[in-house]
Design an enzyme around this catalytic site. Structure first.
Site, PDB file in Angstrom:
ATOM      1  N   ASN A  79      39.103  33.541  27.236  1.00 57.98           N
ATOM      2  CA  ASN A  79      40.466  33.996  26.972  1.00 57.98           C
ATOM      3  C   ASN A  79      41.234  32.874  26.300  1.00 57.98           C
ATOM      4  OD1 ASN A  79      42.621  36.129  27.507  1.00 57.98           O
ATOM      5  ND2 ASN A  79      43.601  34.267  28.265  1.00 57.98           N
ATOM      6  N   GLU A  80      41.741  33.154  25.131  1.00 57.16           N
ATOM      7  CA  GLU A  80      42.593  32.197  24.407  1.00 57.16           C
ATOM      8  C   GLU A  80      41.969  30.804  24.373  1.00 57.16           C
ATOM      9  OE1 GLU A  80      46.537  32.644  26.104  1.00 57.16           O
ATOM     10  OE2 GLU A  80      46.954  34.202  24.633  1.00 57.16           O
ATOM     11  N   GLU A  92      47.133  41.040  22.805  1.00 57.06           N
ATOM     12  CA  GLU A  92      48.261  41.028  23.735  1.00 57.06           C
ATOM     13  C   GLU A  92      49.546  41.089  22.918  1.00 57.06           C
ATOM     14  OE1 GLU A  92      48.016  37.700  26.444  1.00 57.06           O
ATOM     15  OE2 GLU A  92      45.867  37.995  26.746  1.00 57.06           O
ATOM     16  N   TRP A 123      56.248  32.397  33.886  1.00 56.61           N
ATOM     17  CA  TRP A 123      55.422  32.058  35.035  1.00 56.61           C
ATOM     18  C   TRP A 123      56.388  31.605  36.126  1.00 56.61           C
ATOM     19  CZ3 TRP A 123      50.600  28.699  33.327  1.00 56.61           C
ATOM     20  CH2 TRP A 123      49.814  29.444  32.436  1.00 56.61           C
TER      21      TRP A 123
HETATM   22  C1  GAL Z   1      48.455  34.855  27.466  1.00 58.27           C
HETATM   23  C2  GAL Z   1      47.183  35.081  28.239  1.00 58.27           C
HETATM   24  C3  GAL Z   1      47.309  36.135  29.303  1.00 58.27           C
HETATM   25  C4  GAL Z   1      48.545  35.931  30.071  1.00 58.27           C
HETATM   26  C5  GAL Z   1      49.740  35.867  29.183  1.00 58.27           C
HETATM   27  C6  GAL Z   1      50.992  35.538  29.949  1.00 58.27           C
HETATM   28  O1  GAL Z   1      48.495  33.579  26.942  1.00 58.27           O
HETATM   29  O2  GAL Z   1      46.112  35.399  27.406  1.00 58.27           O
HETATM   30  O3  GAL Z   1      46.200  36.052  30.149  1.00 58.27           O
HETATM   31  O4  GAL Z   1      48.405  34.755  30.784  1.00 58.27           O
HETATM   32  O5  GAL Z   1      49.584  34.874  28.217  1.00 58.27           O
HETATM   33  O6  GAL Z   1      51.004  34.247  30.430  1.00 58.27           O
END
Ligand code: GAL
Length: 684
Positions: free
Chosen positions: A152-153, A318, A326
């Site tokens: 992921n990323e 996304e 957060w």
């Molecule tokens: C992105 C990530 C997600 C989620 C989102 C919000 O960077 O791929 O898993 O964490 O941000 O923080």
């Protein structure tokens, strides 16, 4: 020539990110049915769920996702499955702490966040290979699975790696590159401050030093090494998945992050690239003060333009659908009514054919309790869900634009050596970042769509001649190959615009002992006599171009014509070099070069684009106010124009000849008003 992308979506479609492990199983079916009812046909799952499949070392259980995939099959939702390697479980990091990444001073990052691992630990690679193999072997054949996301990323949150394994791998990388220590010492200018190495074991990844000033040539190689490590880590996974992926299914990863050659990663490991787009970062309350506020969420068009250079027909894995945050960082407001639509359309306007919202429902626990999804904790229908449905309906109306090619007459040239050198060298950075920002702003406010084009090992001149004009703002690092490509581009009729400091360095980031623009001097017919920052006391230094004064930015190369056909277009109008050339035009082959001694500003870019005839290419068809963006796409001989209003205030546009409104299918002309955040798509 770059490899063509292996996979393209042939329709525009919507998705969302779903975490079955975050919810009671009794919610699954209802959730998936509700998604479908609102136009969401695909979900991404699994990318952090390692311990759902391997709860203890070597113990594998597939029931959890088997049960979930059964529900997906019943509801006919399609699934993109993630490999879970961004979050190694606690049993793993505890038993094998060498898999953890470290700070520059060697202190380990501990368990509790994500992406706490390093790419080079042989033990971590072994565990990753096994879990990816298990995921692929067991789940890839499932009919609901249509694609895979690796990790992921990659390089998000942390893009520097300082573990023991990284040092060991860095030495191997350098041995492969330089073969001998003599060659390495030479390339790094190691004689400076007694850095000459006599054994490979004396070399480390950069370590804590006074001011954290490390050898710039070493650090440049270190960034190349980080990128190489990330690409190899990604490829290691895709090589395994390839054995299991069904024909027609795809492998992707979601970006886009730093210290990473995203082009190489895509070409070597992926079928298609996806991007995570969060335009609301523009309104973040605790934002990095260095981050530009210019254009707010419209700035994401710059990132999407960059993504398009990596993969012309990409997906958004996304897409923002709620307030950001957060519990420990980031605080940004909820999208206002209409902004989810605007941002989805922004993605589509720039080349996305798949848009997946992050996330279905906000998590009720964990670090991301404020990273809001479409639904809130209470799980009631809300205005964001209704907006998703409107986006779906809208997407149906513009379905025929799926897979259309974005159009631009001008592209900004980039290459990874210069991007990374600008991270290492603050002089370079000041110029590069300022010009990149100003060129983007100029293209936006002047309604001149632009692209980025990268000079890669695979690049051929045909990839450049697609553009009438190329701007290579500050190609400090030149190589024979890059210079030859640009020369061929001009010979074939292209117009190349170069800025200050072109040709100052070689591929090691060392300055060359030849007059700038170095390897491009033959093409520019010009030379740099002297140069300086424009100091704060100098205010600004203009150039006089046919009686019009234009700011020359923050750095000035004082030019001199050397070719017999080189013509001075503008002279500096201030500072100690008043009257000296600031802009020189040189015909070469069938094209020409404009060598500009300054850095780029909105005004000088506008003047340059106007001079070379690519400013406002659609002004014969429509007039737009500055708060609207325009993009153009072409497919099967048809041109589609996207117009996006980024502000709450209504914007009036003027259409000069009849065009088809893709939503109403009616011919329209004259004054049209776009409401708050409204977007339009026209067929010419
Ligand atoms: C992105 C990530 C997600 C989620 C989102 C919000 O960077 O791929 O898993 O964490 O941000 O923080």
């Amino acid at each position: 020539m770059r490899k063509q992308q292996n996979f393209k979506w042939n329709t525009l479609s919507l998705g969302t990110c779903y975490y079955p492990e975050h919810w009671d199983e009794s919610l699954w079916k209802e959730d998936l049915k509700r998604m479908l009812a609102h136009g969401i046909q695909t979900i991404r799952i699994g990318e952090f769920a390692w311990s759902k499949v391997e709860p203890r070392e070597g113990e594998f259980t597939f029931e959890f996702f088997d049960r979930f995939l059964e529900v997906a099959a019943q509801t006919e939702i399609k699934v993109i499955f993630g490999t879970p390697t961004a979050t190694p479980p606690a049993w793993l990091t505890n038993a094998y702490p060498e898999v953890l990444n470290c700070r520059m001073d060697g202190v380990k990052f501990r368990h509790g966040m994500r992406r706490h691992y390093n790419y080079n630990s042989p033990i971590y690679q072994k565990f990753c290979k096994r879990i990816v193999e298990k995921f692929g072997e067991h789940y890839a054949k499932h009919p609901s699975v249509i694609g895979w996301q690796i990790d992921n990323e990659i390089n998000c949150e942390v893009d520097e790696f300082y573990s023991e394994s990284d040092t060991l791998a860095f030495r191997e990388f350098l041995k492969e590159k330089y073969k001998t220590l003599d060659a390495l010492n030479q390339a790094w200018g190691a004689v400076f401050w007694n850095q000459e190495y006599t054994h490979w074991e004396e070399i480390y990844v950069p370590r804590t030093t006074i001011h954290n000033s490390t050898n710039p040539h070493q650090t440049l190689d270190y960034i190349r090494f980080v990128s190489d490590s990330a690409v190899r880590f990604c490829k290691m996974q895709s090589d395994i998945l390839r054995k299991y992926v069904k024909p027609g299914d795809f492998i992707t990863t979601n970006g886009m992050f730093q210290n990473l050659d995203n082009h190489r990663m895509t070409d070597e490991a992926l079928d298609v690239y996806t991007y995570d787009s969060y335009p609301n970062f523009a309104y973040c309350l605790c934002e990095d003060p260095k981050h530009s506020k210019n254009l707010n969420d419209r700035r994401w068009s710059d990132k999407l333009t960059e993504v398009r250079s990596i993969c012309p027909h990409f997906g958004i894995m996304e897409q923002q659908s709620g307030a950001n945050g957060w519990n420990t960082r980031m605080e940004a407001p909820a999208p206002k009514p209409g902004q989810m639509m605007l941002w989805a359309m922004q993605s589509i306007a720039h080349g996305a054919d798949y848009v997946s919202f992050f996330r279905w429902r906000t998590c009720t626990f964990g670090t991301e309790i404020y990273w809001h999804g479409i639904l809130d904790y209470d799980n009631r229908d809300n205005r964001k869900l209704a907006e998703v449905k409107r986006i779906y309906d809208r997407v149906q109306a513009i379905q025929e634009t799926a897979g259309a090619e974005n159009q631009a007459a001008v592209a900004v040239v980039k290459d990874y050596s210069n991007i990374w050198d600008a991270k290492v060298d603050v002089w370079h950075q000041r110029l590069a970042w300022s010009s990149e920002e100003e060129i983007f702003l100029a293209s936006q406010v002047n309604h001149t769509p632009m692209d980025y084009v990268y000079l890669l090992d695979s690049t051929e001149v045909e990839e450049l001649t697609r553009y009438r004009v190329l701007i290579y703002p500050h190609g400090l690092i030149l190589s024979e190959r890059k210079a030859a490509l640009l020369k061929a581009y001009v010979e074939e009729g292209g117009c190349l615009i170069l800025g200050a400091r072109t040709g100052q360095k070689d591929e090691n980031g060392k300055c060359v002992m030849m007059p700038m623009p170095g390897l491009l001097a033959e093409v520019t017919g010009s030379d740099v006599r002297e140069f300086t920052f424009v100091g704060p006391a100098d205010d600004k230094v203009n150039m006089n171009w046919n009686g019009i004064l234009l700011d020359t930015g923050i750095f000035n190369d004082i030019l001199e014509p050397i070719g017999s056909n080189a013509k001075v277009l503008a002279e500096y109008a201030g500072n100690y070099y008043k009257g000296q050339p600031a802009l020189i035009e040189n015909p070469y082959g069938n094209g020409k070069v404009l060598h500009f001694g300054g850095t780029f500003t909105q005004e000088n870019v506008k003047a340059l684009l106007e001079y070379v005839g690519v400013l406002k290419p659609y002004c014969d068809i429509l007039e737009l106010p500055k708060d609207c963006e325009i993009t153009a796409k072409e497919k099967e001989g048809r041109t589609y124009i996207f117009v996006l209003n980024y502000v709450e205030e209504p914007q009036e546009i003027f259409i000069k000849r009849a065009v088809k409104d893709m939503d109403t299918k009616e011919q329209v002309q004259g004054k049209i008003c776009l409401g708050a955040y409204e977007t339009k798509v026209y067929e010419l």
